[in-house]
Design a protein around this motif. Structure first.
Motif, PDB file in Angstrom:
ATOM      1  N   ARG A   1      25.919 -35.270 -28.245  1.00 50.51           N
ATOM      2  CA  ARG A   1      27.121 -35.140 -27.406  1.00 50.51           C
ATOM      3  C   ARG A   1      26.760 -35.142 -25.920  1.00 50.51           C
ATOM      4  N   ARG A   2      25.626 -34.523 -25.594  1.00 52.90           N
ATOM      5  CA  ARG A   2      25.258 -34.390 -24.192  1.00 52.90           C
ATOM      6  C   ARG A   2      24.735 -35.693 -23.598  1.00 52.90           C
ATOM      7  N   TYR A   3      23.933 -36.405 -24.389  1.00 52.32           N
ATOM      8  CA  TYR A   3      23.309 -37.646 -23.894  1.00 52.32           C
ATOM      9  C   TYR A   3      23.915 -38.826 -24.615  1.00 52.32           C
ATOM     10  N   ARG A   4      25.037 -39.244 -24.154  1.00 50.82           N
ATOM     11  CA  ARG A   4      25.766 -40.334 -24.812  1.00 50.82           C
ATOM     12  C   ARG A   4      25.217 -41.706 -24.466  1.00 50.82           C
TER      13      ARG A   4
ATOM     14  N   HIS B   1      18.644 -28.074 -21.230  1.00 51.73           N
ATOM     15  CA  HIS B   1      19.972 -28.188 -20.636  1.00 51.73           C
ATOM     16  C   HIS B   1      20.080 -29.478 -19.844  1.00 51.73           C
TER      17      HIS B   1
ATOM     18  N   GLY C   1      24.219 -31.494 -30.768  1.00 50.45           N
ATOM     19  CA  GLY C   1      24.460 -31.091 -29.388  1.00 50.45           C
ATOM     20  C   GLY C   1      23.848 -32.079 -28.399  1.00 50.45           C
ATOM     21  N   LEU C   2      22.638 -32.546 -28.707  1.00 50.42           N
ATOM     22  CA  LEU C   2      21.999 -33.533 -27.838  1.00 50.42           C
ATOM     23  C   LEU C   2      22.756 -34.856 -27.863  1.00 50.42           C
TER      24      LEU C   2
END
Length: 197
Positions: free
Chosen positions: A193-196, A75, A190-191
């Motif tokens: 999108r989360r860690y741009r 997360h 998902g990663l």
């Protein structure tokens, strides 16, 4: 005498006001009387209870397996809680990712220390970035170590923070990295999108 009859009738009516309704009592008694005992239906075939348990267990397992990738994804990538050797491993992945296209751009060189500090890395971890860039370990050995440590999603997140995703070779490297680390497409997405970065 007529007055007494009138009073008697009024009192009789008043007695019915306390919740009793003689007109409804008789039908209610008939409805509550036991009727004929229902005949038992057909018995379930032997072993049907076991089959039902297996079906429910299969449904639960299927739901867990389809959702497991979401629970495996970190997360938050927090270098402050990582042991130094694991943090160093992720820094080495960042260095390898930054060199995926053959060079470390000025933007990547500026971005990586900022990303490390933002994610709680101490100065010792940040200082390990330059040696990793100068002499990166062989990628197959590095990724094998990442998998042994159970850091595949973390390593992918670290790589995302290190490189410029607009470059074609960098995007190819990310596809290779996701495949090599065994990340499902939805986890990698998902990663991303989360860690741009």
């Amino acid at each position: 005498m007529a007055g007494f009859d009138l009073v008697g009738r009024l009192l009789g009516r008043m007695r019915d006001r306390d919740g009793r309704a003689r007109a409804l009592e008789a039908p209610a008694r008939e409805m509550s009387a036991p009727g004929p005992t229902p005949r038992p239906g057909p018995r379930p075939p032997p072993g049907s209870e076991r089959m039902l348990r297996e079906a429910v267990a299969t449904k639960l397992l299927d739901g867990w397996l389809s959702n497991r990738n979401q629970t495996l994804v970190p997360h938050v990538l927090n270098f402050a809680v990582l042991p130094p050797e694991r943090a160093g491993l992720l820094v080495a992945v960042m260095a390898a990712a930054a060199q995926a296209d053959g060079q470390v751009s000025a933007e990547e060189a500026r971005r990586m220390p900022l990303a490390l500090r933002r994610l709680g890395a101490g100065e010792g971890v940040v200082a390990g970035l330059q040696p990793a860039l100068d002499a990166p370990p062989p990628l197959p050995a590095l990724l094998a170590q990442v998998q042994e440590e159970g850091l595949a999603p973390h390593a992918y997140a670290a790589a995302l923070l290190a490189l410029d995703r607009r470059g074609r070779s960098n995007r190819a490297f990310l596809r290779y990295l996701a495949a090599r680390l065994g990340l499902a497409p939805e986890v990698a997405g998902g990663l991303e999108r989360r860690y741009r970065g």
